[in-house]
Design an enzyme around this catalytic site. Sequence first.
Site, PDB file in Angstrom:
ATOM      1  N   GLN A 134       0.839  -1.196   0.000  1.00 24.03           N
ATOM      2  CA  GLN A 134       0.000   0.000   0.000  1.00 24.03           C
ATOM      3  C   GLN A 134       0.876   1.247   0.000  1.00 24.03           C
ATOM      4  O   GLN A 134       1.501   1.578   1.005  1.00 24.03           O
ATOM      5  CB  GLN A 134      -0.911  -0.026   1.236  1.00 24.03           C
ATOM      6  CG  GLN A 134      -1.845   1.150   1.376  1.00 24.03           C
ATOM      7  CD  GLN A 134      -2.561   1.125   2.713  1.00 24.03           C
ATOM      8  OE1 GLN A 134      -2.100   0.485   3.665  1.00 24.03           O
ATOM      9  NE2 GLN A 134      -3.681   1.808   2.814  1.00 24.03           N
ATOM     10  N   SER A 137       0.981   6.328   2.704  1.00 26.08           N
ATOM     11  CA  SER A 137       1.606   7.250   3.651  1.00 26.08           C
ATOM     12  C   SER A 137       2.842   7.913   3.060  1.00 26.08           C
ATOM     13  O   SER A 137       3.564   7.318   2.251  1.00 26.08           O
ATOM     14  CB  SER A 137       1.990   6.511   4.936  1.00 26.08           C
ATOM     15  OG  SER A 137       0.849   6.013   5.592  1.00 26.08           O
ATOM     16  N   GLU A 252      -9.184  -1.783   5.692  1.00 28.51           N
ATOM     17  CA  GLU A 252      -7.961  -1.906   6.483  1.00 28.51           C
ATOM     18  C   GLU A 252      -8.273  -1.897   7.973  1.00 28.51           C
ATOM     19  O   GLU A 252      -7.736  -2.708   8.742  1.00 28.51           O
ATOM     20  CB  GLU A 252      -7.003  -0.767   6.144  1.00 28.51           C
ATOM     21  CG  GLU A 252      -5.695  -0.802   6.911  1.00 28.51           C
ATOM     22  CD  GLU A 252      -4.777   0.349   6.563  1.00 28.51           C
ATOM     23  OE1 GLU A 252      -3.552   0.206   6.727  1.00 28.51           O
ATOM     24  OE2 GLU A 252      -5.279   1.398   6.132  1.00 28.51           O
ATOM     25  N   GLU A 374      -5.206   8.363  17.713  1.00 31.56           N
ATOM     26  CA  GLU A 374      -5.827   9.684  17.768  1.00 31.56           C
ATOM     27  C   GLU A 374      -6.789   9.884  16.595  1.00 31.56           C
ATOM     28  O   GLU A 374      -7.887  10.440  16.755  1.00 31.56           O
ATOM     29  CB  GLU A 374      -4.743  10.769  17.766  1.00 31.56           C
ATOM     30  CG  GLU A 374      -3.903  10.834  19.031  1.00 31.56           C
ATOM     31  CD  GLU A 374      -2.916   9.673  19.165  1.00 31.56           C
ATOM     32  OE1 GLU A 374      -2.483   9.401  20.289  1.00 31.56           O
ATOM     33  OE2 GLU A 374      -2.587   9.051  18.129  1.00 31.56           O
TER      34      GLU A 374
END
Length: 399
Positions: A134, A137, A252, A374
């Site tokens: 993937q 990021s 995911e 978070e």
Amino acid sequence: MDFDDTEEEAAFRAEARTWLESHAPYRVDSGKPRVPVADDDAQAHHVQACRRWQRTLYDAHWAGITWPEQFGGRGGTAMQQVIFSQEQARFDVATGALTVGLGMVGPTLMTWGRPAQQDRHLEPMLRGEEMWCQLFSEPAAGSDLPALITRAERDGDHFVVNGQKVWTTMAQYSDWAILLARTDRSVPGRGGLSYLLVDMATPGIDVRPLRQITGVAHFNEVFLTDVRVPAANLVGAEGEGWNVARTTLAAERMAIGAGGGTSFADVAALCREVGGVSDPVRRQEVAQAYIGFELLRYLGFRVQTALSQGRAPGAEASLLKLAFSRQSARLGDLGMALLGPSGIATDGRASAAGFWRDRFLGQWSMRIGGGTDEIQRNQIGERVLGLPREPSVQIQYPT
């Protein structure tokens, strides 16, 4: 909440258990101490073992239980997949190295892919022949995925991609990747992003493993320099990649939240190996670990009930990933506390020391991967509880 199998579900569970018993060894009863993936050779062996087991599942028609038969699947229900996963967890087999493809790319292509893309990729994925990673990021974006700056510029019937990705799991073993890149830099945030399928053998892709604190290079940074990706590999419409990516990201979170790996049986075995738990504080922590496993189990039952009744899971699905990452952190800390100084020794007296040391050191990847804790709390607050959104920030992208 319904804890009992229906008659049809019980028959399916019995069928799955019988097949697994004749094709795989039990995990808990194997008598072998839990060991970590301690080096690159062990990791490569794990990848190949996952590929072989996936092929075994495919040949016996147990792969892709919920996938339509036209894509090589079984055409079964989500509840049947839950049941098979529950049964398989008792055996010393895994397909974890293929999670990106099976758990994320597959559902995305079945939802958004063109027929040619589905025909080309889904069955090889299901057979364990092609492994996926993937490319989402980036170093400057982190959990703020819409802030990514990797560019994909149209050049005839290709996109030319330039940029850098990071924390790419198993990229060094992968045959294909899903890539999210910016095709229109005039549109900020989620707009202007496109979703591409990338052959990892394409010239211009440089995979550099990142050796983690555990000693294994599980993640990678990937540099893309003038990588030419056929326009036919675009999934969904150009500039609408965020909508496609949302399907991937939801899959995911469910894949991570499904858990697996460590169980309370492992905690109990460690307690026996270190000679019991006399410290009342540690006993309380062991009890809290048990409670954590039970909470995850009951959250799973809620999801299972919804699936069994033909309903989409609700808030409990959003909570699973966060609950699982918090449990992973608790277990890593507990394992090292119970082992004491022997937990950091390479040749400690506890045979499972390496396993628990990796649980402790690796907990942060679980708390970051698939969206940080978070970010998960923000998702739950805004989308489940209906709380006000976080303030938006206008991002200026480099030209």
